[in-house]
Design a protein around this motif. Structure first.
Motif, short mmCIF file in Angstrom:
data_model
loop_
_atom_site.label_atom_id
_atom_site.label_comp_id
_atom_site.label_asym_id
_atom_site.label_seq_id
_atom_site.Cartn_x
_atom_site.Cartn_y
_atom_site.Cartn_z
N LEU A 1 16.47 36.07 73.63
CA LEU A 1 16.98 36.88 72.53
C LEU A 1 17.17 38.30 73.03
O LEU A 1 16.22 38.96 73.42
N ASP B 1 15.80 39.44 55.32
CA ASP B 1 16.54 39.51 56.57
C ASP B 1 15.64 39.66 57.80
O ASP B 1 16.12 39.66 58.93
N THR B 2 14.35 39.81 57.59
CA THR B 2 13.42 39.97 58.70
C THR B 2 13.39 38.70 59.53
O THR B 2 13.23 37.61 59.00
N PRO B 3 13.57 38.81 60.87
CA PRO B 3 13.56 37.63 61.73
C PRO B 3 12.22 36.89 61.66
O PRO B 3 11.17 37.52 61.50
N LYS C 1 7.82 38.09 61.19
CA LYS C 1 7.37 38.06 59.79
C LYS C 1 5.85 38.23 59.67
O LYS C 1 5.36 38.75 58.67
N TRP D 1 10.38 35.64 63.90
CA TRP D 1 9.42 35.94 64.96
C TRP D 1 8.59 37.19 64.71
O TRP D 1 7.64 37.47 65.44
N SER E 1 14.93 44.75 60.86
CA SER E 1 16.34 44.39 60.90
C SER E 1 16.79 44.43 62.35
O SER E 1 16.40 45.32 63.10
N LEU F 1 18.86 42.11 72.08
CA LEU F 1 19.22 42.86 70.88
C LEU F 1 19.98 44.14 71.20
O LEU F 1 19.72 44.80 72.21
N GLU G 1 21.95 41.32 67.10
CA GLU G 1 21.88 40.61 68.37
C GLU G 1 22.95 41.06 69.35
O GLU G 1 24.05 41.41 68.96
#
Length: 139
Positions: free
Chosen positions: A28, A67-69, A73, A71, A16, A30, A19
């Motif tokens: 990106l 909800d896992t991004p 997975k 990039w 999770s 975070l 951003e």
């Protein structure tokens, strides 16, 4: 923090993120990362005063794989093999590297400019010539 505190050998079930919206670049950035394992959630937070990474270990939350991004997975369902917590030359903890499935780095989180940057680690492959290389750089 001792390496034994991390959930070594446990399977990653979800990731999770929150951003960081103030950067404005293509990178990106975070504000928060949570890596959810079977029994433990590892939370990474940037410390804006020192550009360090704060690491919190908590009882696992209920994971939501959806909800896992995208990039990360490919890391879901893989066991955590080892973790490197890195200090820079001034003694600040500014980088955390996770190795999944093998004993080489998989994903790196670096504290920079009051946020966390993400780097996916891939092995370098042999190429026959310089023209076989493809460069993509985002700054």
């Amino acid at each position: 923090m001792e390496i034994d505190e991390f959930p070594i050998g446990q399977t990653l079930t979800a990731v999770s993120i929150i951003e960081y919206k103030e950067d404005g670049s293509e990178r990106l950035s975070l504000d928060k990362v949570q890596l959810v394992f079977q029994d433990t959630t590892v939370t990474l937070l940037p410390i804006s005063d020192t550009d360090e990474v704060e690491i919190l270990l908590e009882t696992a939350t209920v994971p939501d794989v959806a909800d896992t991004p995208f990039w990360c997975k490919s890391l879901i369902g893989k066991k955590l093999m080892t973790v490197w917590v890195c200090d820079n030359d001034q003694g600040y903890r500014d980088q955390v590297i996770f190795a999944f499935e093998y004993l080489h780095p998989s994903i790196t989180f670096v504290a920079e400019c009051s946020s966390l940057l993400v780097f996916l680690c891939e092995p370098v492959c042999r190429v026959k010539s310089v023209t076989d290389l493809q460069y993509s750089q985002v700054f």
